[in-house]
Design a protein around this motif. Structure first.
Motif, PDB file in Angstrom:
ATOM      1  N   VAL A   7    -105.522  24.856  59.851  1.00 55.02           N
ATOM      2  CA  VAL A   7    -104.799  23.706  59.326  1.00 55.02           C
ATOM      3  C   VAL A   7    -103.939  24.084  58.129  1.00 55.02           C
ATOM      4  O   VAL A   7    -102.807  23.635  57.980  1.00 55.02           O
ATOM      5  CB  VAL A   7    -105.791  22.584  58.942  1.00 55.02           C
ATOM      6  CG1 VAL A   7    -105.076  21.463  58.203  1.00 55.02           C
ATOM      7  CG2 VAL A   7    -106.480  22.039  60.185  1.00 55.02           C
ATOM      8  N   PHE A  11     -99.844  23.661  57.802  1.00 56.91           N
ATOM      9  CA  PHE A  11     -99.208  22.893  56.731  1.00 56.91           C
ATOM     10  C   PHE A  11     -98.155  23.718  56.006  1.00 56.91           C
ATOM     11  O   PHE A  11     -97.040  23.253  55.750  1.00 56.91           O
ATOM     12  CB  PHE A  11    -100.265  22.407  55.739  1.00 56.91           C
ATOM     13  CG  PHE A  11     -99.685  21.643  54.571  1.00 56.91           C
ATOM     14  CD1 PHE A  11     -99.376  20.297  54.699  1.00 56.91           C
ATOM     15  CD2 PHE A  11     -99.445  22.275  53.357  1.00 56.91           C
ATOM     16  CE1 PHE A  11     -98.832  19.596  53.632  1.00 56.91           C
ATOM     17  CE2 PHE A  11     -98.898  21.577  52.298  1.00 56.91           C
ATOM     18  CZ  PHE A  11     -98.599  20.233  52.430  1.00 56.91           C
ATOM     19  N   ILE A  18     -90.272  20.218  57.168  1.00 57.36           N
ATOM     20  CA  ILE A  18     -90.262  18.801  56.805  1.00 57.36           C
ATOM     21  C   ILE A  18     -89.024  18.471  55.965  1.00 57.36           C
ATOM     22  O   ILE A  18     -88.296  17.507  56.247  1.00 57.36           O
ATOM     23  CB  ILE A  18     -91.540  18.443  56.022  1.00 57.36           C
ATOM     24  CG1 ILE A  18     -92.751  18.400  56.967  1.00 57.36           C
ATOM     25  CG2 ILE A  18     -91.386  17.108  55.293  1.00 57.36           C
ATOM     26  CD1 ILE A  18     -94.078  18.257  56.264  1.00 57.36           C
ATOM     27  N   THR A 127     -92.144  23.636  65.379  1.00 58.71           N
ATOM     28  CA  THR A 127     -93.341  22.841  65.095  1.00 58.71           C
ATOM     29  C   THR A 127     -94.409  23.062  66.158  1.00 58.71           C
ATOM     30  O   THR A 127     -95.590  23.229  65.849  1.00 58.71           O
ATOM     31  CB  THR A 127     -92.979  21.346  65.020  1.00 58.71           C
ATOM     32  OG1 THR A 127     -91.942  21.156  64.050  1.00 58.71           O
ATOM     33  CG2 THR A 127     -94.188  20.515  64.618  1.00 58.71           C
ATOM     34  N   ARG A 135    -104.232  20.931  68.187  1.00 58.15           N
ATOM     35  CA  ARG A 135    -103.740  20.405  66.901  1.00 58.15           C
ATOM     36  C   ARG A 135    -102.281  19.941  66.994  1.00 58.15           C
ATOM     37  O   ARG A 135    -101.605  19.808  65.978  1.00 58.15           O
ATOM     38  CB  ARG A 135    -103.856  21.471  65.811  1.00 58.15           C
ATOM     39  CG  ARG A 135    -105.286  21.858  65.467  1.00 58.15           C
ATOM     40  CD  ARG A 135    -105.338  22.538  64.107  1.00 58.15           C
ATOM     41  NE  ARG A 135    -106.697  22.976  63.818  1.00 58.15           N
ATOM     42  CZ  ARG A 135    -107.127  24.223  63.939  1.00 58.15           C
ATOM     43  NH1 ARG A 135    -106.290  25.159  64.360  1.00 58.15           N
ATOM     44  NH2 ARG A 135    -108.353  24.549  63.651  1.00 58.15           N
ATOM     45  N   PHE A 138    -101.750  16.643  65.168  1.00 63.53           N
ATOM     46  CA  PHE A 138    -101.748  16.865  63.728  1.00 63.53           C
ATOM     47  C   PHE A 138    -100.432  17.464  63.271  1.00 63.53           C
ATOM     48  O   PHE A 138     -99.843  17.031  62.273  1.00 63.53           O
ATOM     49  CB  PHE A 138    -102.909  17.793  63.352  1.00 63.53           C
ATOM     50  CG  PHE A 138    -102.876  18.255  61.914  1.00 63.53           C
ATOM     51  CD1 PHE A 138    -103.294  17.421  60.894  1.00 63.53           C
ATOM     52  CD2 PHE A 138    -102.423  19.528  61.591  1.00 63.53           C
ATOM     53  CE1 PHE A 138    -103.256  17.847  59.568  1.00 63.53           C
ATOM     54  CE2 PHE A 138    -102.378  19.964  60.281  1.00 63.53           C
ATOM     55  CZ  PHE A 138    -102.803  19.113  59.260  1.00 63.53           C
ATOM     56  N   ALA A 139     -99.941  18.477  64.001  1.00 60.99           N
ATOM     57  CA  ALA A 139     -98.706  19.161  63.603  1.00 60.99           C
ATOM     58  C   ALA A 139     -97.513  18.221  63.613  1.00 60.99           C
ATOM     59  O   ALA A 139     -96.735  18.163  62.650  1.00 60.99           O
ATOM     60  CB  ALA A 139     -98.450  20.357  64.515  1.00 60.99           C
ATOM     61  N   LEU A 142     -97.927  15.489  61.006  1.00 60.22           N
ATOM     62  CA  LEU A 142     -97.620  16.041  59.688  1.00 60.22           C
ATOM     63  C   LEU A 142     -96.116  16.173  59.495  1.00 60.22           C
ATOM     64  O   LEU A 142     -95.574  15.846  58.427  1.00 60.22           O
ATOM     65  CB  LEU A 142     -98.286  17.406  59.530  1.00 60.22           C
ATOM     66  CG  LEU A 142     -98.054  18.155  58.212  1.00 60.22           C
ATOM     67  CD1 LEU A 142     -98.573  17.341  57.032  1.00 60.22           C
ATOM     68  CD2 LEU A 142     -98.725  19.529  58.255  1.00 60.22           C
ATOM     69  N   GLY A 145     -94.714  12.501  59.318  1.00 63.37           N
ATOM     70  CA  GLY A 145     -95.230  11.870  58.108  1.00 63.37           C
ATOM     71  C   GLY A 145     -94.652  12.501  56.860  1.00 63.37           C
ATOM     72  O   GLY A 145     -94.287  11.810  55.901  1.00 63.37           O
ATOM     73  N   GLY A 146     -94.550  13.819  56.866  1.00 60.26           N
ATOM     74  CA  GLY A 146     -93.949  14.510  55.723  1.00 60.26           C
ATOM     75  C   GLY A 146     -92.489  14.162  55.560  1.00 60.26           C
ATOM     76  O   GLY A 146     -91.997  13.976  54.442  1.00 60.26           O
ATOM     77  N   PRO A 288     -95.702   8.416  56.079  1.00 62.78           N
ATOM     78  CA  PRO A 288     -96.576   9.595  56.111  1.00 62.78           C
ATOM     79  C   PRO A 288     -98.004   9.274  56.510  1.00 62.78           C
ATOM     80  O   PRO A 288     -98.625  10.027  57.267  1.00 62.78           O
ATOM     81  CB  PRO A 288     -96.486  10.144  54.675  1.00 62.78           C
ATOM     82  CG  PRO A 288     -95.932   9.044  53.848  1.00 62.78           C
ATOM     83  CD  PRO A 288     -95.081   8.234  54.759  1.00 62.78           C
ATOM     84  N   LEU A 292     -99.400  10.656  60.200  1.00 62.68           N
ATOM     85  CA  LEU A 292    -100.486  11.624  60.163  1.00 62.68           C
ATOM     86  C   LEU A 292    -101.765  11.047  60.768  1.00 62.68           C
ATOM     87  O   LEU A 292    -102.477  11.722  61.518  1.00 62.68           O
ATOM     88  CB  LEU A 292    -100.735  12.086  58.728  1.00 62.68           C
ATOM     89  CG  LEU A 292    -101.692  13.262  58.552  1.00 62.68           C
ATOM     90  CD1 LEU A 292    -101.222  14.465  59.365  1.00 62.68           C
ATOM     91  CD2 LEU A 292    -101.805  13.636  57.076  1.00 62.68           C
TER      92      LEU A 292
END
Length: 439
Positions: A7, A11, A18, A127, A135, A138-139, A142, A145-146, A288, A292
């Motif tokens: 993770v 990030f 992002i 990405t 994941r 999540f990716a 993120l 959301g970012g 975000p 997320l």
């Protein structure tokens, strides 16, 4: 980067993506989204005219998505993304000259190419590469959301710049000259940020090239061309690719619908232009968290399932808002409903490209698939602003018709997502059966 990265590494890799992924759209979209009443006044535009200007952007962007996908499968993402950012920033200089309606149309058409052709598919592929299949939610959550958090933070600073303008006692600009003066500071601000993002992308986003044969003999070149056309053929006939395009087009209409919210609260609640911008900026801070959270839930529940649930929710809420515009409902109730749509739309945006991995599209065809999905998925850039602009200029009940129009699109999106979820379930079932046989 290995797809089994943890993770923390995911990030770190996505952080610069992002910034680049949001600032590439700052000049074409942030100015008209967060500061729409001021933008209209500064350039002396009606909603219909602005809608037609965005249509020019949409036409060029649509023509750019497909070749952009092919390019992304062959060249390093950081080079492609950085060049796009610089080209987009150059348009900010022309915007400062105060172009006419025709000049704005040409500018937005230019931005349709600079923000898409060698940027969009490269960003999506980078990405996808950054995270393992488990994941993907999540990716992408993120990433979106970012991007939302970055947009809100940048817009908050923009509001401070806007508030330095010459306002009348009602909290609005006295004339178009004063509005353009305030808008100029915002244009300079976003242009500089875009240049900074270009530099950071060049330095820190992966420069790894896709695996292609660089030998110069004729046989290898023929094989390479055959591989490209074979990938294109297989991707074009994949029904799940087209269903994903349907999901994205409907979700993107929901996102485009948010662009008119500042105008709505100004007209419906008699708020000032600054108060309208403040509401949109405040609501954008839900992006975000929503994106997320949706990404994490999608990894647990399956992305396709989350998608049709969100579409159904949005359809119901937009119908409710349309009804509320015809009654003298409390402002608090209406604002709560608007905030609900922000959350659900941002959640959808956070996960819909995770469907590419869930559909088991091979990695080497990611750019091609994204290009095809985006050609259909982002056609609202062509028609949505023009259609909605005419609705909003139609009279007293314009916003009521507008919200019903968006609600109908959300229900169509729900149907596409249900069909896609059914196909994904069959695909997973076949894969599990094959694993059992192999064991």
């Amino acid at each position: 980067m290995s797809r089994e990265s943890n993770v923390t590494s995911v990030f770190g890799h996505i952080l610069i993506i992002i910034l680049a992924g949001e600032l590439i759209f700052a000049l074409p979209f942030h100015l008209a989204r967060f500061f729409r009443p001021t933008f209209l006044q500064a350039f002396e535009l009606t909603n219909t005219q602005l809608g037609d200007i965005f249509a020019a952007y949409g036409v060029v962007a649509m023509l750019s998505y497909f070749p952009g996908g092919l390019i992304a499968d062959r060249y390093a993402p950081n080079r492609l993304m950085s060049c796009s950012l610089l080209a987009t920033a150059a348009g900010g200089g022309y915007l400062l000259s105060g172009p006419s309606h025709f000049g704005l149309t040409l500018l937005f058409g230019y931005w349709g190419a600079t923000t898409v052709l060698v940027f969009w598919a490269a960003m999506i592929k980078a990405t996808r590469l950054s995270a393992a299949p488990s994941r993907q939610g999540f990716a992408f959550g993120l990433l979106d959301g970012g991007r939302g958090l970055a947009a809100s933070l940048f817009a908050s600073v923009g509001i401070l710049l806007l508030s330095q303008g010459a306002f009348n006692p009602q909290g609005d600009f006295n004339n178009s000259h004063d509005a353009f003066k305030a808008m100029s500071s915002l244009i300079i601000y976003y242009t500089c940020l875009t240049v900074v993002a270009a530099v950071l992308t060049w330095l820190f986003v992966s420069a790894e090239r896709p695996e292609i044969d660089d030998s110069h003999n004729q046989a290898s070149q023929i094989a390479s061309h055959q591989s490209v056309w074979n990938t294109l053929r297989i991707t074009l006939v994949n029904p799940m690719v087209w269903l994903q395009g349907g999901v994205v087009v409907c979700a993107y209409c929901g996102y485009k619908a948010l662009d008119n919210y500042s105008l709505f609260v100004v007209q419906a609640f008699n708020w000032s232009q600054v108060e309208g911008a403040q509401f949109i900026t405040f609501a954008s801070y839900t992006r975000p968290v929503a994106a997320l959270a949706a990404g994490i839930l999608a990894d647990r529940l399956r992305t396709s399932r989350m998608t049709y649930i969100l579409f159904a929710f949005l359809g119901v809420v937009f119908v409710s808002i349309a009804w509320l515009t015809r009654s003298n409902s409390a402002v608090t109730v209406m604002l709560a409903m608007l905030l609900f749509t922000f959350i659900a739309v941002f959640a959808l945006r956070g996960i819909y490209f995770a469907l590419v991995d869930e559909s088991q599209i091979r990695m080497g065809a990611t750019g091609t698939a994204v290009g095809i999905i985006s050609v259909l998925g982002f056609t609202p850039d062509i028609f949505f602003a023009s259609v909605s602009g005419r609705m909003l200029d139609a009279g007293q009940h314009g916003f009521g018709y507008y919200f019903l129009f968006v609600a109908a699109i959300m229900f169509i999106g729900c149907l596409c997502a249900l069909l896609l979820a059914n196909k994904v379930n069959k695909l997973v079932s076949v894969s599990e059966t094959q694993l059992k046989i192999e064991r």
